[in-house]
Design a protein around this motif. Structure first.
Motif: not given
Ligand SMILES: Nc1ncnc2c1ncn2[C@@H]1O[C@H](COP(=O)(O)OP(=O)(O)O)[C@@H](O)[C@H]1O
Ligand SMILES: [Mg+2]
Lengths: 241, 287
Positions: A11, A14, A16, A35-42, A83
């Motif tokens: 992103y 960043v 991810a 953990s939170n922010g690891a990139g799972k949702t991404t 999510e």
């Molecule tokens: N739309 C976005 N814009 C910028 N950074 C993002 C966005 N979505 C997620 N991130 C960043 O990408 C990383 C992975 O996020 P995410 O996939 O949501 O992690 P998780 O689901 O594991 O908590 C994090 O550092 C988050 O801050």
């Protein structure tokens, strides 16, 4: 069934995900913890092409779906429980399920609807209620039901335990177990490592956008590194609450 | 009472236009400032087919609506879909540009004069308590309510209507159900354009039709949508009717030259006092 090869997503500045490779065989229940922010949702959202700025490739059922649009991927047999559930809160429970069946023929929607009501009796009781009025656990069941209405071969689950009470979490996982036993392939991502690994056959550990560990779920559960980083953390969180 | 009847008539039209604003707002978050131009187009098409080419009305009507529907699709493809940077401000500016283009094209095709659309229903004045109402006015009110009801039925009962509502709620989630948000967006432009076309057809025997009609009718429909509260269909209809009645009554106490200004007065008042509209609800929060 699913083959993700060296997927990288950023992103802006960043990064991810870097070079993430994950595979899921037919009939498997695979959990990916981080953990939170690891990139799972991404990861899950790139697989479904909900976010489209990824490098690498995604193959599903032998076909390259890296650039396929989300609705197209859904018709090919992959579904996601996103999510935060993201049910249609202004529509009724039944309408939510019907929307899941949007791409399916009417007859199939009808039989699937009955299956969902059998699996989640609470949804049948509340079918005419506005979905936004459901409790968190019921909303999670609805989100799962809606995804299943697409008749998927592979179900992606993004943090089913988020915001739910321990008993409800267990209930959700028990449903997943039933579905897995029925032949559904599942790829689940979670912060809640204990539950996710307990129910899965295989697991991955994602940290800062990289896969740092993978193996049998039971082995990961016993791994000292995992215990320290994930199970320990939950333990700590419990105390902090 | 006479004011009430004429207010109801113009108010139903504002309501129809407001509904069009609402549909597009709900699926795209945009205010389509060319909404009024579609009303003009409906009037122009029915004039061309029915009065110029003398095609029987019941053939000309579906052709007109189909024409508006198709132009709605093309409009979305050209002005919204092709836009390189889809920020809201860019797109809204594009809709304003589109409205100017449509007006200019209409002027070149149909000229600057008001065109008279012949009556297609028998003109009779019906005696009502405290005044008279023309058969055309009754038609306008009835058709507007019917369209509003039809839209509601479509959204509540049909598969594609429900898919549209799913997109109002959460576009990403809709895509994960296999619903193509792109197609729903095209459909919303087509449907609201066809609805505006209906408005154009039913008012044209009363107001005639001129190339620049769209500005005023569009802004009044917008005022009605703001008055009712964007995002709520019945509120749009109610907002339209209220605005029509308000306008009509105000014409009896202030010089009628200010009649058109009332709509803007209403917009300002609502924006200052109750920005969510009279019947506006806060959007249901997503969990
Ligand atoms: N739309 C976005 N814009 C910028 N950074 C993002 C966005 N979505 C997620 N991130 C960043 O990408 C990383 C992975 O996020 P995410 O996939 O949501 O992690 P998780 O689901 O594991 O908590 C994090 O550092 C988050 O801050
Ligand atoms: Mg996440």
């Amino acid at each position: 069934m699913l083959e993700v090869k060296s997927l990288s997503v950023s992103y802006g500045a960043v990064q991810a995900l870097s070079n993430v490779s994950v595979h899921v065989a037919p009939g498997e229940f695979v959990s990916l913890i981080g953990s939170n922010g690891a990139g799972k949702t991404t990861l899950l959202n790139s697989i479904m092409n909900i976010i489209g700025n990824s490098k690498g490739s995604v193959t599903f059922d032998g076909k390259d779906v890296t650039k396929a649009r989300t609705p197209k991927i859904v018709t090919k047999g992959m579904a996601i429980v996103p999510e935060g559930r993201r049910i249609f809160s202004n529509m009724t429970v039944r309408e939510n399920l019907e929307m899941g069946g949007f791409t399916r023929p009417a007859g199939e929607v009808k039989t699937n609807l009955q299956k969902m009501f059998d699996l989640f009796p609470v949804l049948e009781e509340r079918q005419t209620q506005t979905a936004g009025m459901l409790s968190g656990g019921e909303q999670q069941m609805l989100a799962i039901g809606r995804a299943l209405m697409t008749s998927p071969k592979l179900l992606l689950m993004d943090e089913p335990s988020m915001g739910l009470a321990p008993l409800v979490i267990k209930e959700v996982y028990e449903k997943l177990k039933v579905l897995a036993a029925g032949g559904l392939t599942i790829l689940l991502v979670e912060q809640n490592a204990t539950m996710a690994l307990k129910y899965a056959q295989r697991g991955y550990v994602l940290e800062n956008g990289r896969i740092i560990l993978q193996g049998k779920a039971s082995e990961l559960l016993g791994d000292n590194e995992v215990k320290r980083a994930y199970l320990g953390k939950e333990y700590k969180e419990k105390w902090e609450r | 009472m006479q004011f009430l009847y004429s207010g109801l008539t113009s108010g139903s039209i504002y309501g129809l236009v407001a509904l069009g604003f609402n549909i597009i707002y709900n699926t795209t978050g945009l205010i389509n400032f060319a909404q009024g131009e579609f009303v003009m187009l409906g009037g122009m098409l029915i004039y061309t087919l029915f009065c110029m080419f003398e095609i029987p009305f019941y053939t000309a009507l579906p052709l007109t609506l189909a024409g508006c529907f198709i132009i709605g699709v093309l409009y979305e493809r050209v002005f919204i879909h092709l836009a390189r940077y889809k920020t809201e401000i860019n797109l809204v500016t594009l809709t304003i540009a589109a409205s100017i283009i449509m007006r200019d094209v209409a002027m070149h095709i149909w000229g600057r004069d008001s065109l008279r659309v012949d009556d297609y229903i028998p003109v009779v004045n019906v005696q009502m308590p405290g005044g008279v109402i023309s058969s055309q006015s009754i038609l306008i009110i009835a058709v507007s309510l019917l369209v509003a009801w039809g839209l509601n039925f479509f959204l509540k009962k049909s598969k594609y209507g429900k898919a549209m509502r799913a997109c109002f709620d959460d576009q990403t989630a809709a895509e994960t159900c296999g619903i193509s948000v792109r197609n729903v967006r095209i459909m919303s432009f087509a449907v609201s354009s066809a609805m505006a076309g209906i408005a154009g057809v039913i008012i044209s025997p009363i107001t005639f039709v001129t190339y620049d009609d769209g500005i005023m009718i569009g802004l009044k429909g917008f005022a009605a949508a703001i008055l009712g509260g964007l995002g709520n269909f019945w509120a749009a209809v109610a907002g339209g009717i209220l605005l029509g009645i308000f306008e009509s009554f105000s014409a009896s106490v202030i010089p009628s030259g200010y009649k058109d200004a009332m709509a803007f007065f209403v917009i300002l008042l609502i924006l200052f006092i109750k920005p969510d509209g009279l019947f506006g609800r806060k959007k249901a929060t997503r969990v």
